[in-house]
Each structure stands twice: as C-alpha cells, then as structure tokens.
Write a protein that holds these residues in place. Structure first.
Motif, PDB file in Angstrom:
ATOM      1  N   MET A  55      -1.466  26.091  37.300  1.00  0.00           N
ATOM      2  CA  MET A  55      -0.354  25.808  36.368  1.00  0.00           C
ATOM      3  C   MET A  55      -1.000  25.031  35.039  1.00  0.00           C
ATOM      4  O   MET A  55      -1.456  23.944  35.465  1.00  0.00           O
ATOM      5  N   THR A  56      -0.934  25.604  33.718  1.00  0.00           N
ATOM      6  CA  THR A  56      -1.493  24.942  32.676  1.00  0.00           C
ATOM      7  C   THR A  56      -0.257  24.396  31.739  1.00  0.00           C
ATOM      8  O   THR A  56       0.534  25.142  31.491  1.00  0.00           O
ATOM      9  N   ILE A  57      -0.366  23.280  31.498  1.00  0.00           N
ATOM     10  CA  ILE A  57       0.411  22.984  30.577  1.00  0.00           C
ATOM     11  C   ILE A  57      -0.171  22.597  28.855  1.00  0.00           C
ATOM     12  O   ILE A  57      -0.954  21.932  29.218  1.00  0.00           O
ATOM     13  N   GLY A  58       0.094  23.270  28.062  1.00  0.00           N
ATOM     14  CA  GLY A  58      -0.416  23.035  26.864  1.00  0.00           C
ATOM     15  C   GLY A  58       0.527  22.218  25.802  1.00  0.00           C
ATOM     16  O   GLY A  58       1.472  21.365  26.355  1.00  0.00           O
ATOM     17  N   THR A  59      -0.039  22.158  24.496  1.00  0.00           N
ATOM     18  CA  THR A  59       0.528  21.210  23.554  1.00  0.00           C
ATOM     19  C   THR A  59       1.930  22.121  23.041  1.00  0.00           C
ATOM     20  O   THR A  59       1.984  23.200  23.139  1.00  0.00           O
ATOM     21  N   ILE A  60       2.656  21.144  22.409  1.00  0.00           N
ATOM     22  CA  ILE A  60       3.906  21.967  21.861  1.00  0.00           C
ATOM     23  C   ILE A  60       3.608  22.500  20.792  1.00  0.00           C
ATOM     24  O   ILE A  60       2.887  21.781  19.902  1.00  0.00           O
ATOM     25  N   ASP A  61       3.937  23.696  20.383  1.00  0.00           N
ATOM     26  CA  ASP A  61       3.602  24.703  19.168  1.00  0.00           C
ATOM     27  C   ASP A  61       4.987  24.313  18.078  1.00  0.00           C
ATOM     28  O   ASP A  61       5.997  23.965  18.667  1.00  0.00           O
ATOM     29  N   GLU A  62       4.660  24.816  17.029  1.00  0.00           N
ATOM     30  CA  GLU A  62       5.951  24.932  16.007  1.00  0.00           C
ATOM     31  C   GLU A  62       7.047  25.831  16.558  1.00  0.00           C
ATOM     32  O   GLU A  62       8.370  25.700  16.464  1.00  0.00           O
ATOM     33  N   SER A  63       6.829  26.862  17.086  1.00  0.00           N
ATOM     34  CA  SER A  63       7.882  27.773  17.479  1.00  0.00           C
ATOM     35  C   SER A  63       8.712  27.032  18.719  1.00  0.00           C
ATOM     36  O   SER A  63       9.893  27.258  18.702  1.00  0.00           O
ATOM     37  N   GLN A  64       8.092  26.333  19.547  1.00  0.00           N
ATOM     38  CA  GLN A  64       8.885  25.745  20.532  1.00  0.00           C
ATOM     39  C   GLN A  64       9.472  24.332  19.810  1.00  0.00           C
ATOM     40  O   GLN A  64      10.755  24.223  20.175  1.00  0.00           O
ATOM     41  N   ARG A  65       8.958  23.933  18.756  1.00  0.00           N
ATOM     42  CA  ARG A  65       9.777  22.947  18.041  1.00  0.00           C
ATOM     43  C   ARG A  65      11.042  23.325  17.560  1.00  0.00           C
ATOM     44  O   ARG A  65      12.241  23.025  17.478  1.00  0.00           O
ATOM     45  N   LYS A  66      11.044  24.554  16.664  1.00  0.00           N
ATOM     46  CA  LYS A  66      11.931  25.336  16.037  1.00  0.00           C
ATOM     47  C   LYS A  66      13.130  25.812  17.210  1.00  0.00           C
ATOM     48  O   LYS A  66      14.211  25.564  16.995  1.00  0.00           O
ATOM     49  N   ALA A  67      12.577  26.319  18.424  1.00  0.00           N
ATOM     50  CA  ALA A  67      13.527  26.599  19.419  1.00  0.00           C
ATOM     51  C   ALA A  67      14.259  25.294  19.973  1.00  0.00           C
ATOM     52  O   ALA A  67      15.401  25.298  20.538  1.00  0.00           O
ATOM     53  N   ALA A  68      13.702  24.476  20.001  1.00  0.00           N
ATOM     54  CA  ALA A  68      14.094  22.954  20.516  1.00  0.00           C
ATOM     55  C   ALA A  68      15.358  22.531  19.573  1.00  0.00           C
ATOM     56  O   ALA A  68      16.471  22.163  19.932  1.00  0.00           O
ATOM     57  N   ARG A  69      14.953  22.663  18.119  1.00  0.00           N
ATOM     58  CA  ARG A  69      15.817  22.127  16.989  1.00  0.00           C
ATOM     59  C   ARG A  69      17.190  23.126  17.277  1.00  0.00           C
ATOM     60  O   ARG A  69      18.338  22.607  17.354  1.00  0.00           O
ATOM     61  N   LEU A  70      16.799  24.733  17.347  1.00  0.00           N
ATOM     62  CA  LEU A  70      18.076  25.371  17.559  1.00  0.00           C
ATOM     63  C   LEU A  70      18.784  25.246  18.680  1.00  0.00           C
ATOM     64  O   LEU A  70      19.941  25.269  18.618  1.00  0.00           O
ATOM     65  N   TRP A  71      18.117  24.943  19.710  1.00  0.00           N
ATOM     66  CA  TRP A  71      18.936  24.834  20.989  1.00  0.00           C
ATOM     67  C   TRP A  71      19.832  23.509  20.849  1.00  0.00           C
ATOM     68  O   TRP A  71      20.934  23.364  21.350  1.00  0.00           O
ATOM     69  N   ASP A  72      19.283  22.328  20.454  1.00  0.00           N
ATOM     70  CA  ASP A  72      20.090  21.281  20.166  1.00  0.00           C
ATOM     71  C   ASP A  72      21.150  21.363  19.281  1.00  0.00           C
ATOM     72  O   ASP A  72      22.377  20.900  19.625  1.00  0.00           O
ATOM     73  N   SER A  73      20.948  22.227  18.252  1.00  0.00           N
ATOM     74  CA  SER A  73      22.225  22.226  17.376  1.00  0.00           C
ATOM     75  C   SER A  73      23.296  23.118  17.901  1.00  0.00           C
ATOM     76  O   SER A  73      24.595  23.056  17.878  1.00  0.00           O
ATOM     77  N   LEU A  74      22.608  24.253  18.653  1.00  0.00           N
ATOM     78  CA  LEU A  74      23.818  25.160  19.405  1.00  0.00           C
ATOM     79  C   LEU A  74      24.458  24.455  20.411  1.00  0.00           C
ATOM     80  O   LEU A  74      25.799  24.724  20.829  1.00  0.00           O
ATOM     81  N   ILE A  75      23.834  23.458  21.034  1.00  0.00           N
ATOM     82  CA  ILE A  75      24.839  22.649  22.142  1.00  0.00           C
ATOM     83  C   ILE A  75      26.030  22.036  21.555  1.00  0.00           C
ATOM     84  O   ILE A  75      26.837  22.112  22.085  1.00  0.00           O
ATOM     85  N   CYS A  76      25.428  21.535  20.167  1.00  0.00           N
ATOM     86  CA  CYS A  76      26.792  20.728  19.569  1.00  0.00           C
ATOM     87  C   CYS A  76      27.813  21.604  19.038  1.00  0.00           C
ATOM     88  O   CYS A  76      28.947  21.494  19.350  1.00  0.00           O
ATOM     89  N   LEU A  77      27.353  23.035  18.682  1.00  0.00           N
ATOM     90  CA  LEU A  77      28.328  24.106  18.124  1.00  0.00           C
ATOM     91  C   LEU A  77      29.098  24.485  19.496  1.00  0.00           C
ATOM     92  O   LEU A  77      30.215  24.806  19.308  1.00  0.00           O
ATOM     93  N   ARG A  78      28.366  24.732  20.401  1.00  0.00           N
ATOM     94  CA  ARG A  78      29.223  25.220  21.925  1.00  0.00           C
ATOM     95  C   ARG A  78      30.157  24.292  22.320  1.00  0.00           C
ATOM     96  O   ARG A  78      31.308  24.977  22.882  1.00  0.00           O
ATOM     97  N   CYS A  79      30.111  23.107  22.163  1.00  0.00           N
ATOM     98  CA  CYS A  79      31.066  22.203  22.623  1.00  0.00           C
ATOM     99  C   CYS A  79      32.492  22.313  22.082  1.00  0.00           C
ATOM    100  O   CYS A  79      33.497  22.438  22.784  1.00  0.00           O
ATOM    101  N   ARG A  80      32.693  22.580  20.888  1.00  0.00           N
ATOM    102  CA  ARG A  80      34.007  22.596  20.057  1.00  0.00           C
ATOM    103  C   ARG A  80      34.758  23.992  20.407  1.00  0.00           C
ATOM    104  O   ARG A  80      35.785  23.765  20.898  1.00  0.00           O
TER     105      ARG A  80
END
Length: 99
Positions: A1-26
């Motif tokens: 099992m290899t664990i790499g560094t966080i790349d830009e696509s993962q950062r964008k997906a994390a930001r999108l995921w975080d904002s969608l969690i907020c939108l989903r609750c309402r």
C-alpha cells in the motif's frame, strides 16, 4: 500500500465535497420533516391519497427535493472516492468502499 502526497485534483474534490455537504443538509431535511408530516396519514391510506391530490405541488416539491439530494449524494460519493482513493492502490480502495 502506497500513500502519496495530496495533488491539486484531490484538493478540488475535497473543497467540492465540503461545499456539497453543506448544500445537502438544507434540502435533505425539508422533505423528511415538513412534506411527510403534511401529506402522510400513517393510519389511513385514503386520507394520504386525498392529501397528495389536494396538495400536488407540495408532493412534487418534496419529490424534486429528494431527487436533488440523491444527485448530490452521487457527487459526494465520487468526490470522496477521489479524495481518499486516488493515492491508494485501486484494489485496496474498492475493498474500503465496498465495491
């Protein structure tokens, strides 16, 4: 099992995921609490059918809200996959996701 560094696509997906969690609750809470209590008579199917016929717009709004929550859930699952599983070997990731 290899664990790499966080790349830009993962950062964008994390930001999108975080904002969608907020939108989903309402919209996720309104059909569950308001629409269901207004339309469904749990002990009388005929009254429930009458309520749905009398308040068709409310029924449609609740259905559309549920469908939008389901669509956001799909995007959340994909975003979570991108954030957590891109840097891990694919076979191990599918075991974790359950697929």
């Amino acid at each position: 099992m290899t664990i790499g560094t966080i790349d830009e696509s993962q950062r964008k997906a994390a930001r999108l995921w975080d904002s969608l969690i907020c939108l989903r609750c309402r919209p996720g809470s309104s059909p569950s609490f308001y629409v269901r209590t207004q339309l469904i008579a749990f002990d009388n199917a005929a009254q429930t059918a009458g309520n749905i016929m009398a308040h068709e717009r409310l029924f449609r709004l609740g259905t559309a809200s549920n469908l939008s929550v389901f669509a956001v859930d799909v995007v959340l699952i994909i975003g979570l996959y991108v954030v957590l599983c891109q840097s891990i070997e694919a076979s191990l990731c599918w075991l974790r996701v359950g697929g």
